[in-house]
Write a protein that holds these residues in place. Structure first.
Motif, short mmCIF file in Angstrom:
data_model
loop_
_atom_site.label_atom_id
_atom_site.label_comp_id
_atom_site.label_asym_id
_atom_site.label_seq_id
_atom_site.Cartn_x
_atom_site.Cartn_y
_atom_site.Cartn_z
N GLU A 49 0.85 -1.20 0.00
CA GLU A 49 0.00 0.00 0.00
C GLU A 49 0.88 1.25 0.00
N ASN A 55 -0.88 16.54 0.29
CA ASN A 55 -0.88 17.13 -1.05
C ASN A 55 -2.21 17.82 -1.33
N GLY A 59 -1.32 16.15 -7.67
CA GLY A 59 -2.16 14.96 -7.54
C GLY A 59 -1.40 13.75 -7.03
N ARG A 60 -2.15 12.86 -6.41
CA ARG A 60 -1.58 11.61 -5.90
C ARG A 60 -0.92 10.82 -7.04
N GLU A 61 -1.59 10.76 -8.19
CA GLU A 61 -1.05 10.00 -9.32
C GLU A 61 0.29 10.56 -9.77
N GLU A 62 0.40 11.90 -9.75
CA GLU A 62 1.64 12.54 -10.16
C GLU A 62 2.77 12.22 -9.18
N GLU A 64 2.96 9.50 -7.23
CA GLU A 64 3.33 8.10 -7.38
C GLU A 64 4.16 7.88 -8.64
N ALA A 65 3.83 8.62 -9.70
CA ALA A 65 4.62 8.50 -10.94
C ALA A 65 6.05 8.99 -10.71
N VAL A 70 5.14 1.12 -7.50
CA VAL A 70 3.71 0.79 -7.40
C VAL A 70 3.58 -0.42 -6.48
#
Length: 246
Positions: A49, A55, A59-62, A64-65, A70
């Motif tokens: 997890e 934040n 964004g969260r996705e940004e 994580e990228a 992952v």
């Protein structure tokens, strides 16, 4: 005359007890290697997890990228230092705290540059301006509780310096500011006008603002609304003393 040849010494084999100890050590080492291999192939060595907190503008996705990991990737590699370095390359992020909670939880605590102002576009849209001068879309549902910058061009060289100066203001004073306009003059090329929600009109200069904060805070908190000048000489004049002519 014959000479007696001395008998060769027989090589003595290690005692049985010593050979047994060596064999046990070898078996233990092999078992340890096997356990390590099995562990790194097991789900316990994987990220289960990723938790991201703090934040608002990125964004969260940004995030994580940027981290480059992952769920399912190795829990131990890359290390905390490398993950921190990757996340802090994102412009809105001032600092990041990376915490690994075994088993499987990767926590990312983000500290973004604070928002210091709002910019209105020609179509009425709002953008947030951070203390590092970065302009970003306003998050959906966020209310504009910071001063609106009006009359500023996007390439104004003084804009970044203004954002840094605003980040030094106390929170209550920054939230009281409603609008900031450029007001340059020959003597003061960085002169600005500040308007507060508590009905003060302040004339000062960007490069003087940091040194004038204490004076400004005192008047706003303890005096009636009026006009304040904070340049080489400071003035305060309440609106009640102004002469009204018809």
């Amino acid at each position: 005359m014959s000479e007696r040849i001395p008998a060769l010494k027989k090589e003595t084999a290690p005692p049985r007890s010593k050979r047994g100890k060596m064999l046990i050590r070898l078996l233990i080492a092999l078992a340890a290697i096997l356990l390590v291999v099995l562990f790194f192939r097991s789900p316990l060595s994987k990220i289960d997890e990723i938790q991201v907190t703090g934040n608002e503008f990125v964004g969260r996705e940004e995030i994580e990228a940027a981290l480059g990991v992952v769920p399912g990737d190795s829990f131990f590699f890359p290390g905390i230092g490398k993950l921190k370095q990757r996340a802090e390359e994102l412009e809105p992020i001032e600092s990041v705290l990376i915490i690994k909670n075994f088993p499987g939880v990767l926590r990312v605590e983000v500290k973004e540059y604070p928002q210091v102002a709002v910019r209105l576009s020609s179509d009425g849209g709002m953008s947030a301006i951070l203390s590092n001068g970065l302009v970003l879309p306003m998050p959906e549902g966020k209310l504009p509780d910071k001063p609106i910058l009006s009359g500023w061009s996007a390439d104004d060289a003084n804009l970044a310096e203004l954002c840094r100066a605003l980040s030094d203001l106390p929170g209550y004073l920054l939230s009281d500011l409603s609008e900031i306009q450029p007001d340059p003059s020959v003597s003061y090329p960085k002169r600005i006008k500040l308007f507060t929600r508590s009905r003060f009109e302040v004339t000062t200069s960007i490069d003087l603002l940091k040194d004038k904060i204490a004076y400004l805070s005192d008047i706003v908190q303890n005096r009636e609304p009026g006009k304040i000048t904070m340049l080489d000489v400071d003035y305060y004049s309440p609106y009640s003393t102004e002469i009204v002519t018809e």
